[in-house]
Design a protein around this motif. Structure first.
Motif, PDB file in Angstrom:
ATOM      1  N   GLY A 112       6.378 -24.965  31.463  1.00  0.00           N
ATOM      2  CA  GLY A 112       6.870 -25.052  30.096  1.00  0.00           C
ATOM      3  C   GLY A 112       8.384 -25.109  30.028  1.00  0.00           C
ATOM      4  O   GLY A 112       9.086 -24.802  31.003  1.00  0.00           O
ATOM      5  N   ALA A 113       8.861 -25.514  28.860  1.00  0.00           N
ATOM      6  CA  ALA A 113      10.304 -25.618  28.631  1.00  0.00           C
ATOM      7  C   ALA A 113      10.782 -24.406  27.847  1.00  0.00           C
ATOM      8  O   ALA A 113      10.083 -23.887  26.985  1.00  0.00           O
ATOM      9  CB  ALA A 113      10.631 -26.894  27.873  1.00  0.00           C
ATOM     10  N   VAL A 114      12.020 -23.979  28.153  1.00  0.00           N
ATOM     11  CA  VAL A 114      12.631 -22.829  27.488  1.00  0.00           C
ATOM     12  C   VAL A 114      13.980 -23.272  26.929  1.00  0.00           C
ATOM     13  O   VAL A 114      14.857 -23.690  27.691  1.00  0.00           O
ATOM     14  CB  VAL A 114      12.823 -21.643  28.452  1.00  0.00           C
ATOM     15  CG1 VAL A 114      13.453 -20.465  27.713  1.00  0.00           C
ATOM     16  CG2 VAL A 114      11.501 -21.229  29.067  1.00  0.00           C
ATOM     17  N   PHE A 115      14.134 -23.159  25.611  1.00  0.00           N
ATOM     18  CA  PHE A 115      15.405 -23.472  24.952  1.00  0.00           C
ATOM     19  C   PHE A 115      16.029 -22.172  24.468  1.00  0.00           C
ATOM     20  O   PHE A 115      15.387 -21.412  23.731  1.00  0.00           O
ATOM     21  CB  PHE A 115      15.188 -24.436  23.780  1.00  0.00           C
ATOM     22  CG  PHE A 115      14.831 -25.827  24.209  1.00  0.00           C
ATOM     23  CD1 PHE A 115      15.817 -26.780  24.407  1.00  0.00           C
ATOM     24  CD2 PHE A 115      13.498 -26.179  24.438  1.00  0.00           C
ATOM     25  CE1 PHE A 115      15.495 -28.069  24.804  1.00  0.00           C
ATOM     26  CE2 PHE A 115      13.177 -27.462  24.849  1.00  0.00           C
ATOM     27  CZ  PHE A 115      14.175 -28.412  25.039  1.00  0.00           C
ATOM     28  N   THR A 116      17.273 -21.936  24.904  1.00  0.00           N
ATOM     29  CA  THR A 116      17.965 -20.686  24.590  1.00  0.00           C
ATOM     30  C   THR A 116      19.197 -20.970  23.754  1.00  0.00           C
ATOM     31  O   THR A 116      20.047 -21.777  24.132  1.00  0.00           O
ATOM     32  CB  THR A 116      18.381 -19.953  25.881  1.00  0.00           C
ATOM     33  OG1 THR A 116      17.215 -19.716  26.677  1.00  0.00           O
ATOM     34  CG2 THR A 116      19.043 -18.618  25.551  1.00  0.00           C
ATOM     35  N   ILE A 117      19.279 -20.284  22.588  1.00  0.00           N
ATOM     36  CA  ILE A 117      20.455 -20.362  21.718  1.00  0.00           C
ATOM     37  C   ILE A 117      21.213 -19.053  21.849  1.00  0.00           C
ATOM     38  O   ILE A 117      20.655 -17.978  21.625  1.00  0.00           O
ATOM     39  CB  ILE A 117      20.044 -20.587  20.245  1.00  0.00           C
ATOM     40  CG1 ILE A 117      19.225 -21.871  20.106  1.00  0.00           C
ATOM     41  CG2 ILE A 117      21.284 -20.634  19.355  1.00  0.00           C
ATOM     42  CD1 ILE A 117      18.632 -22.063  18.721  1.00  0.00           C
ATOM     43  N   GLN A 118      22.481 -19.145  22.224  1.00  0.00           N
ATOM     44  CA  GLN A 118      23.296 -17.946  22.419  1.00  0.00           C
ATOM     45  C   GLN A 118      24.579 -18.073  21.598  1.00  0.00           C
ATOM     46  O   GLN A 118      25.324 -19.040  21.748  1.00  0.00           O
ATOM     47  CB  GLN A 118      23.646 -17.757  23.908  1.00  0.00           C
ATOM     48  CG  GLN A 118      24.461 -16.522  24.201  1.00  0.00           C
ATOM     49  CD  GLN A 118      23.671 -15.237  23.964  1.00  0.00           C
ATOM     50  OE1 GLN A 118      22.602 -15.060  24.531  1.00  0.00           O
ATOM     51  NE2 GLN A 118      24.206 -14.358  23.135  1.00  0.00           N
ATOM     52  N   TRP A 119      24.821 -17.098  20.726  1.00  0.00           N
ATOM     53  CA  TRP A 119      26.050 -17.082  19.934  1.00  0.00           C
ATOM     54  C   TRP A 119      27.169 -16.431  20.715  1.00  0.00           C
ATOM     55  O   TRP A 119      26.963 -15.397  21.380  1.00  0.00           O
ATOM     56  CB  TRP A 119      25.847 -16.322  18.619  1.00  0.00           C
ATOM     57  CG  TRP A 119      25.307 -17.173  17.519  1.00  0.00           C
ATOM     58  CD1 TRP A 119      26.008 -17.795  16.538  1.00  0.00           C
ATOM     59  CD2 TRP A 119      23.931 -17.505  17.287  1.00  0.00           C
ATOM     60  NE1 TRP A 119      25.171 -18.501  15.716  1.00  0.00           N
ATOM     61  CE2 TRP A 119      23.884 -18.350  16.158  1.00  0.00           C
ATOM     62  CE3 TRP A 119      22.740 -17.194  17.956  1.00  0.00           C
ATOM     63  CZ2 TRP A 119      22.713 -18.857  15.657  1.00  0.00           C
ATOM     64  CZ3 TRP A 119      21.557 -17.702  17.453  1.00  0.00           C
ATOM     65  CH2 TRP A 119      21.552 -18.528  16.318  1.00  0.00           C
TER      66      TRP A 119
ATOM     67  N   ARG B  19       4.370 -24.053  26.558  1.00  0.00           N
ATOM     68  CA  ARG B  19       3.583 -24.057  27.802  1.00  0.00           C
ATOM     69  C   ARG B  19       3.264 -25.480  28.229  1.00  0.00           C
ATOM     70  O   ARG B  19       2.266 -25.740  28.900  1.00  0.00           O
ATOM     71  CB  ARG B  19       2.282 -23.291  27.583  1.00  0.00           C
ATOM     72  CG  ARG B  19       2.255 -21.836  28.025  1.00  0.00           C
ATOM     73  CD  ARG B  19       3.230 -21.015  27.343  1.00  0.00           C
ATOM     74  NE  ARG B  19       3.168 -19.588  27.730  1.00  0.00           N
ATOM     75  CZ  ARG B  19       3.744 -18.647  27.009  1.00  0.00           C
ATOM     76  NH1 ARG B  19       4.374 -18.967  25.889  1.00  0.00           N
ATOM     77  NH2 ARG B  19       3.711 -17.393  27.386  1.00  0.00           N
ATOM     78  N   GLY B  20       4.135 -26.411  27.851  1.00  0.00           N
ATOM     79  CA  GLY B  20       3.904 -27.811  28.180  1.00  0.00           C
ATOM     80  C   GLY B  20       4.327 -28.155  29.594  1.00  0.00           C
ATOM     81  O   GLY B  20       4.568 -27.271  30.442  1.00  0.00           O
ATOM     82  N   PRO B  21       4.493 -29.435  29.887  1.00  0.00           N
ATOM     83  CA  PRO B  21       4.847 -29.877  31.250  1.00  0.00           C
ATOM     84  C   PRO B  21       6.306 -29.668  31.609  1.00  0.00           C
ATOM     85  O   PRO B  21       6.692 -29.882  32.764  1.00  0.00           O
ATOM     86  CB  PRO B  21       4.493 -31.366  31.217  1.00  0.00           C
ATOM     87  CG  PRO B  21       4.675 -31.760  29.784  1.00  0.00           C
ATOM     88  CD  PRO B  21       4.256 -30.575  28.979  1.00  0.00           C
ATOM     89  N   GLY B  22       7.136 -29.272  30.634  1.00  0.00           N
ATOM     90  CA  GLY B  22       8.567 -29.135  30.923  1.00  0.00           C
ATOM     91  C   GLY B  22       9.241 -30.492  30.990  1.00  0.00           C
ATOM     92  O   GLY B  22       8.757 -31.481  30.437  1.00  0.00           O
ATOM     93  N   PHE B  23      10.375 -30.547  31.701  1.00  0.00           N
ATOM     94  CA  PHE B  23      11.110 -31.803  31.805  1.00  0.00           C
ATOM     95  C   PHE B  23      11.663 -31.942  33.218  1.00  0.00           C
ATOM     96  O   PHE B  23      11.860 -30.956  33.939  1.00  0.00           O
ATOM     97  CB  PHE B  23      12.248 -31.870  30.784  1.00  0.00           C
ATOM     98  CG  PHE B  23      13.120 -30.648  30.754  1.00  0.00           C
ATOM     99  CD1 PHE B  23      14.189 -30.508  31.625  1.00  0.00           C
ATOM    100  CD2 PHE B  23      12.851 -29.619  29.862  1.00  0.00           C
ATOM    101  CE1 PHE B  23      14.984 -29.384  31.604  1.00  0.00           C
ATOM    102  CE2 PHE B  23      13.645 -28.480  29.837  1.00  0.00           C
ATOM    103  CZ  PHE B  23      14.708 -28.365  30.711  1.00  0.00           C
TER     104      PHE B  23
END
Length: 443
Positions: free
Chosen positions: A430-437, A376-380
């Protein structure tokens, strides 16, 4: 950057240009030879007009002869047609009768005569037509325009017709041969494009011929050998250096803890923690390049996420944050559990560093082979998005200062697991990091 035309195309264009130039030289040569031979040109001109008049004579319409136009390049002309019994059948009068001598009666053989060879030229001729009729003709005109159709006819009959098919066949064969000879080079280019930095043992296929391409491919393979050796030396040095630094850092940490409490001790503690984190990340980065032969474990993603969250929860609580696990049907994948644990640890550690107090960090597993870490931060910023996974790049953020290796390590490990990692900004912050196989789940 746009690429230029292929080598096959360049060679083919040059071959076509060479064939055209040679053909033009042959045509010019024919025209030059004929231009100096007025008797031959006169004979061919009379033959051409005989065919033209014979076509009009046999059309069944007697008026066709009277409607014949003056030949191209001629200033004036006249002709006389006799039947098989040598009786006059049709006569085309000249516009200026004084220009020509009276046309003679036909004789038993064909003949051509140039009465005046300067400009304008005057020539006469007689031909026995196929229907047993006889034609006698006279014409005057300047030699160049008058004989131009003869030039073109001779060039067509003696250059274009016999030479063009052979030239086209040779060009097709040349293009085919060039394409076949350069096929190994095209294959080598495709193999170079397919080289993967994570598969440094890959080498180009060495063709048997041609010798020049074989030498080039062998040289490239030797260059790849040197590059692989240099990379291995660098990785070994990084791992050895990081490993050797662990003991001095541990000793330094103990000595810092033995100091009297105060601002200096706190600053030293943070510096030692940052150095320890950097050394651990350098070890992770070196180990990430040696995972290819170890991706055989069945890794249950919900279990992996739960274990990492349990280890990271005290760190989050110390920062005034919470971590929430959401299992949306995550499956199992084949890989290296410890390496994937380091990836998720790095992502959660970054989320903790950038999250404000009293906010939760979401770790979502699934559906299928997928992991999501959201803070829930400032993002980028949009500019930062292009550099997030670059080694040693650090954005301007209010979080803990780092070495800029965490996301680079995560991407390196995940690429060897056949997975991708992407970063986005959440709609509500906020920032969202998604890992997809890419591989399908094992369960």
């Amino acid at each position: 950057m746009t690429s230029g035309p292929s080598l096959v195309r360049q060679i083919s264009v040059r071959l076509v240009a060479a064939a055209v130039i040679v053909s033009l030289i042959e045509i010019i040569g024919v025209l030059f030879l004929y231009s100096a031979d007025h008797p031959k040109l006169a004979e061919e001109w009379v033959n051409a007009q005989s065919e033209r008049i014979h076509a009009a004579l046999t059309s069944g319409d007697a008026s066709q002869l009277a409607q014949l136009d003056v030949p191209y390049g001629a200033e004036d002309w006249t002709f006389l047609v006799h039947d098989s019994k040598r009786h006059p059948r049709f006569q085309q009068d000249a516009k200026n009768a004084a220009t020509f001598d009276p046309l003679p009666a036909p004789i038993d053989h064909d003949w051509t005569r140039i009465a005046r060879d300067d400009s304008p030229i005057v020539l006469y001729g007689s031909r026995h037509l196929p229907n047993d009729a006889w034609l006698t003709i006279g014409v005057t005109g300047k030699s160049l325009p008058l004989f131009a159709p003869v030039f073109m006819r001779e060039a067509y009959a003696h250059v274009i017709v016999p030479v063009a098919p052979v030239t086209i066949l040779l060009l097709a064969l040349n293009v085919f041969i060039v394409r076949r000879m350069l096929a190994p080079l095209s294959q080598a280019a495709s193999e170079v494009d397919a080289l993967d930095p994570s598969r440094m043992e890959t080498r180009l296929s060495v063709p048997s011929t041609p010798r020049e391409v074989r030498a080039l491919v062998l040289a490239m393979n030797r260059a790849l050998d040197r590059l692989a050796q240099a990379m291995q030396t660098l990785e070994s040095f990084t791992a050895d250096a990081a490993h050797e630094m662990r003991t001095p850092l541990s000793i330094l940490k103990l000595r810092v803890e033995a100091l009297e409490p105060g601002p200096a001790k706190n600053a030293l503690r943070e510096d030692v923690a940052a150095m320890t984190r950097l050394v651990n990340q350098m070890l992770d980065l070196a180990q990430a390049d040696t995972l290819d032969a170890q991706l055989t474990q069945a890794v249950d993603l919900p279990t992996l996420a739960r274990d990492v969250i349990e280890r990271m929860l005290p760190v989050a609580v110390a920062r005034g944050c919470d971590i929430e696990l959401k299992n949306e049907g995550g499956g199992s994948i084949k890989g290296h559990a410890e390496a994937l644990s380091r990836v998720l640890t790095n992502l959660i550690d970054n989320a903790i560093a950038h999250s404000p107090k009293n906010h939760s960090i979401d770790v979502v597993v699934g559906p299928g082979p997928r992991l999501i870490v959201r803070d829930r931060g400032p993002g980028f910023s949009r500019e930062s998005a292009e550099h997030l996974f670059r080694r040693f790049w650090r954005g301007a953020s209010p979080g803990r200062a780092g070495a800029g290796l965490g996301l680079a390590i995560a991407q390196s490990i995940l690429s060897r697991h056949g997975a991708t990692i992407t970063a986005d900004n959440a709609v509500d912050g906020g920032a969202v990091f998604t890992i997809q196989w890419i591989q399908e789940s094992l369960s």
